[in-house]
Motif scaffolding. Structure first.
Motif, short mmCIF file in Angstrom:
data_model
loop_
_atom_site.label_atom_id
_atom_site.label_comp_id
_atom_site.label_asym_id
_atom_site.label_seq_id
_atom_site.Cartn_x
_atom_site.Cartn_y
_atom_site.Cartn_z
N THR A 1 0.84 -1.31 -0.05
CA THR A 1 -0.09 -0.08 0.06
C THR A 1 0.78 1.21 0.01
O THR A 1 0.39 2.26 -0.20
N ILE A 2 2.24 1.11 0.10
CA ILE A 2 3.01 2.32 0.10
C ILE A 2 3.34 2.39 -1.24
O ILE A 2 4.25 1.64 -1.83
N GLU A 3 3.12 3.57 -2.06
CA GLU A 3 3.23 4.07 -3.40
C GLU A 3 4.69 4.41 -3.82
O GLU A 3 5.19 4.92 -2.51
N ASP A 4 5.24 4.24 -4.70
CA ASP A 4 6.53 4.59 -4.97
C ASP A 4 6.99 6.05 -4.59
O ASP A 4 7.99 6.29 -3.85
N GLU B 1 5.55 -7.20 -5.17
CA GLU B 1 5.09 -6.83 -6.46
C GLU B 1 3.80 -7.51 -6.86
O GLU B 1 3.19 -7.00 -7.90
N ALA B 2 3.60 -8.73 -6.50
CA ALA B 2 2.87 -9.61 -7.15
C ALA B 2 1.34 -8.91 -6.39
O ALA B 2 0.40 -8.95 -7.03
N ILE B 3 1.36 -8.55 -4.95
CA ILE B 3 0.26 -8.00 -4.30
C ILE B 3 -0.09 -6.52 -5.23
O ILE B 3 -1.28 -6.55 -5.47
N ILE B 4 1.06 -5.93 -5.59
CA ILE B 4 0.64 -4.50 -6.19
C ILE B 4 -0.05 -4.78 -7.59
O ILE B 4 -1.01 -3.97 -8.09
N GLU B 5 0.42 -5.82 -8.44
CA GLU B 5 -0.07 -5.99 -9.73
C GLU B 5 -1.58 -6.54 -9.21
O GLU B 5 -2.44 -6.33 -10.33
N SER B 6 -1.90 -7.20 -8.40
CA SER B 6 -3.22 -7.65 -8.11
C SER B 6 -4.20 -6.57 -7.73
O SER B 6 -5.33 -6.43 -8.36
N SER C 1 -4.76 -4.68 -11.41
CA SER C 1 -5.72 -5.62 -12.17
C SER C 1 -7.14 -5.94 -11.70
O SER C 1 -7.85 -6.34 -12.47
N GLY C 2 -7.11 -5.54 -10.23
CA GLY C 2 -8.65 -5.73 -9.75
C GLY C 2 -8.60 -7.23 -9.44
O GLY C 2 -9.81 -7.44 -8.95
N ARG C 3 -7.83 -7.82 -9.32
CA ARG C 3 -8.20 -9.33 -9.03
C ARG C 3 -7.81 -9.60 -7.27
O ARG C 3 -8.42 -10.81 -7.08
N PHE C 4 -7.46 -8.50 -6.79
CA PHE C 4 -7.31 -8.63 -5.13
C PHE C 4 -8.85 -8.52 -4.51
O PHE C 4 -9.50 -7.50 -4.78
#
Length: 198
Positions: A166-169, A187-192, A195-198
């Motif tokens: 949740t900490i953005e760059d 990184e996998a969580i960020i991508e989720s 993409s709205g998969r989380f």
């Protein structure tokens, strides 16, 4: 003095329109921007303006009679007052004070950081709209840069991969620290999230 009579009639014809326009511009202001007290004032103004407009409205251009218009406004205002009263009664008592407070939504969000002393609670500000805490942005980011090395060393329970995601760059000024909180799992969580998969 005929012009005075003409002006009076013109004002009488357009006053309802002016009143309703005033209500419209008041209601354009979101309660998050004006605070509960000013929102309550706008509600009262809306009720009063509606009654005044109905009492002076000339129904010659509509099919409703003056009496029907007054009755419909009276019913609408009474219904609004009743439902708002039920709403106030049903909410938690500690929240009722917000309706006579001048604190805006942005100030409430900034208080998350200002009034809390625990790191975990202060960090909740990062999960809100960044534009709401823009005035203290540098203060928050400096604090985050100062605290990150300590959290990386002590690894508190709440400082897990989901929280790191949740900490953005842009929130981390020191890019070395940013690299330390980024791993494959994060990184996998960020991508989720993206993409709205989380």
């Amino acid at each position: 003095m005929a012009w005075l009579g003409s002006l009076g009639r013109s004002l009488s014809d357009h006053l309802p329109k002016l009143l309703s326009t005033g209500v419209f511009f008041l209601q354009l202001r979101h309660p998050q921007e004006v605070g509960g007290a000013l929102l309550l004032v706008s509600m009262v103004y809306t009720l009063v303006a509606s009654v005044v407009a109905a009492s002076i409205y000339d129904p010659k251009h509509v099919t409703w009679s003056a009496e029907a218009i007054k009755i419909s406004v009276a019913v609408g205002c009474t219904g609004f007052i009743c439902t708002f009263g039920i709403f106030l009664y049903s909410i938690k008592p500690q929240f009722r004070s917000s309706f006579y407070s001048l604190k805006t939504g942005n100030e409430h969000v900034m208080d998350i950081f200002r009034l809390n002393t625990e790191d975990e609670l202060r960090l909740n500000i990062l999960h809100t709209n960044k534009y709401k805490w823009e005035p203290i942005k540098e203060e928050v980011l400096d604090w985050l840069t100062e605290k990150l090395p300590m959290w990386l060393e002590t690894q508190p329970d709440w400082f897990d991969n989901y929280f790191k995601a949740t900490i953005e760059d842009w929130m981390v000024k020191d890019k070395t620290l940013l690299n330390e909180i980024r791993n494959e799992a994060v990184e996998a969580i960020i991508e989720s999230y993206k993409s709205g998969r989380f």
